[in-house]
Scaffold this active site. Sequence first.
Site, short mmCIF file in Angstrom:
data_model
loop_
_atom_site.label_atom_id
_atom_site.label_comp_id
_atom_site.label_asym_id
_atom_site.label_seq_id
_atom_site.Cartn_x
_atom_site.Cartn_y
_atom_site.Cartn_z
N SER A 1 25.50 -11.22 25.09
CA SER A 1 24.66 -11.21 23.97
C SER A 1 23.24 -11.71 23.91
CB SER A 1 25.46 -11.87 22.42
OG SER A 1 26.54 -11.00 22.47
N SER A 2 22.55 -11.54 24.96
CA SER A 2 21.20 -11.96 24.92
C SER A 2 20.25 -11.32 23.96
CB SER A 2 20.65 -11.38 26.42
OG SER A 2 20.73 -10.18 26.52
N ALA B 1 21.00 -13.03 20.56
CA ALA B 1 20.06 -14.33 20.66
C ALA B 1 18.78 -14.39 20.42
CB ALA B 1 20.31 -15.00 21.89
N LYS C 1 24.39 -9.41 31.07
CA LYS C 1 25.63 -9.93 31.55
C LYS C 1 26.54 -9.89 30.36
CE LYS C 1 23.43 -11.41 34.98
NZ LYS C 1 23.50 -10.77 36.57
N ASP D 1 28.30 -10.20 17.69
CA ASP D 1 27.20 -10.87 18.54
C ASP D 1 26.48 -11.78 17.82
OD1 ASP D 1 28.53 -9.57 20.32
OD2 ASP D 1 27.02 -8.14 20.93
#
Length: 885
Positions: free
Chosen positions: A545-546, A549, A542, A591
């Site tokens: 910044s998955s 994380a 999406k 990020d």
Amino acid sequence: IFIASKKMRIDDNEGVSASSKHLVFAYYVTGHGFGHATRVVEVVRHLIAAGHDVHVVTGAPDFVFTSEIQSPRLKIRKVLLDCGAVQADALTVDRLASLEKYVETAVVPRAEILKTEVEWLHSIKADFVVSDVVPVACRAAADAGIRSVCVTNFSWDFIYAEYVMAAGYHHRSIVWQIAEDYSHCEFLIRLPGYCPMPAFRDVIDVPLVVRRLHKSRKEVRKELGIAEDVNVVILNFGGQPSGWNLKEASLPTGWLCLVAAHILQETAIGRHCASDKFSGARRLRDAIILGYQLQRVPGRDIAIPEWYSRAENELGQSAGSSPTFQVNENNSLVESCSDDFDILQGDVQGLSDTWTFLKSLAKLDAIHDSEKGMEKKTMRERKAAGGLFNWEDEIFVARAPGRLDVMGGIADYSGSLVLQMPIREACHVALQRNHPGKHRLWKHAQARQQAKGQVATPVLQIVSYGSEISNRAPTFDMDLSDFMDGDKPISYEKARKFFAQDPAQKWAAYVAGTILVLMTELGVRFEDSLSFLVSSAVPEGKGVSSSAAVEVASMSAVAAAHGLSINPRDLAILCQKVENHIVGAPCGVMDQMTSSCGEANKLLAMICQPAEVIGLVEIPNHVRFWGIDSGIRHSVGGADYGSVRVGAYMGRKMIKSMASSILSQSVSNGNGGNPEELEDEGIELLETEASLDYLCNLSPHRYEARYADKLPDFMLGQTFIDEYSDHDDPVTVIDQKRSYSVKAPARHPIYENFRVKTFKALLTSATSDEQLTALGGLLYQCHYSYSACGLGSDGTNRLVQLVQGMQHNKSTTDDGTLYGAKITGGGSGGTVCVIGRNSLRSSQQILEIQQRYKAATGYLPLIFEGSSPGAGKFGYLRIRRRISL
């Protein structure tokens, strides 16, 4: 008017009759506006008339009381013990700011407040404490051994419950602390127009409490010029300016409406009226009831106090289950996980997603009882997680949020200033280290070690929730010895190939890669087995910044479990190495920096040269950001992002070459140089450009004057290599057969850096519609620059157009609420960032855009709103499971 004890009674004609004993009342008045103080005046007047002393504790001006009461029995003590709501105007509340202000006013100094108030109550020999409706006053009275009551039509636990929901569950413990304070009072004197208030055990309803009349009906009509035959309704809503008028069509025939705008206090930012013209009463009612209903959904909450669970609200609904409580070192109420875990170190910080994660850990050993109804893959990951930990040993928990790219985006790798906001959604990682001999191995890991003839070898085991959504394997394991090549760690290149060999398990590189980076960069050696459980609410693909994380949460957990002291900035840079060198994604560092160094409801301002945080930028109360997902999967590992980065580095190399060429011509006049021209231009400037480290250090005007018309729009990779040898980017490789866009990718970061600087300056400028329009315009410019680079998409373009349409459709609202939008992060899909006015109408328009997008595409986009602390601010939790005997 008022009942304080059975020694006092209400007398219809004379007020409160004199009691048989002289009493000393301590009357606490909330710091929210003057409305509470004005009604308290009438109660105090009657108490004094009955022969009692009243000490009023308030933040309101003295004249509110002394203009009505001239008596030596009235004592006023100026102290502010709560703060109410932070408002831009009468109808617009900054929810998170209200919670944070309450923390500053009443939570942080709580221990000192209680100590001071108990001593003061004893010093005045108080007989009774009255609160309208200061929470800590009830607790202080209980600590002092004095009875207390509250007088109100609402309570702050109820109001703040809605704020907690809207602000992303931040400071949830505030709600329970306030309600726990109220529960110490003897009963509630409830005024008309009340909200559900289950914290109070007993209730006495009384009529409306108001100040006495000073003029007759006839005098008032004469003063206002209103004839006796005219029907009048007076609408009095605190703080509302007189320009807010009811429509004549809303009144019965023959009625005249006067809006009595009694200004309680100047608004914090000088606004004269709300941008929304919806009914204030409706908005207030909806906010209160929504917050109450959401907070009370059975099974929704994991930490509802016992007094709350026993209470029945006016609708006859049960509140749910109850937790236990503990008080931390600062005496602030903390939801205890004592039924499941002892928190040995760290603080949940009121984050509901962290509580939810802890509860999910507690249920792991009972996973077999809940298999029915699970999908096969979900069942597999839950079973694997169920056998992951030794419950008698410590577990370390870390948390890291995703981020919303407000400004800066792909200019980070070119050294730009960026502004990033950590979002509410986050990744949690639970990590346990065990001696290899005690580690609970999965069966295939045991078989692997037996086949190798190994005994008690350290093993890495990872379970990642959400595999059914992203179509990947839910588990990964390896011998940690596979990270070693003799007595040294394997190369990053070898590790990248290792994880890439199985597409279903490539995801493990984001987690396991943190181990190899710590081994390589810091010389850490891992002699224990490691068990990871990864649970991320940051959706993949999406553009929020998955991956960062997951990396930051994983490395934070590893560092905590091994006693490594790594500051948030350095940890972010190490995590970037995981993504660049082991995962193989050529991302910048913004990020990871935001996920690690960010703070809730602030923009992280960072200059990416390589990663220098220059500060945290407060988001003004009237400004709000949203993220809207386009539904088009984004990936920084994709070809478009990588090719644009290659083009930017090509452009930088060409600019440096041009500057060097001009300088070389100045060696002698015989070589064609023009000394006068060079002197005007500045040899030092050219020398700087000849050694340009980051494109963003080149100003837009300089770029246009000297280099813009000389850069090609496109260039074949082979042609560039033949002329310039290499583009000097350590994380991308030029494809000789590919044609790369050069001018647009080189131009973007130069102008984006200028836009971000302007945006940051505008955020701190005077509040105005022009300010918001300018901020939104910068977002639009950024979006079109992305598109020029080839990083746009139909979905993100559609969302930006919907925002524009909403902004310029004058039929929807007289005042602008949404002001700009842009694609974020790596582009080519993902999420759009929207800026707007912090108002209810803006939120409604965001939801309308969501529905219009669904109608056009069939996809209902996710909406990202709210913020949460970065991993550095969160720290870590060290927990141990309580074993039932």
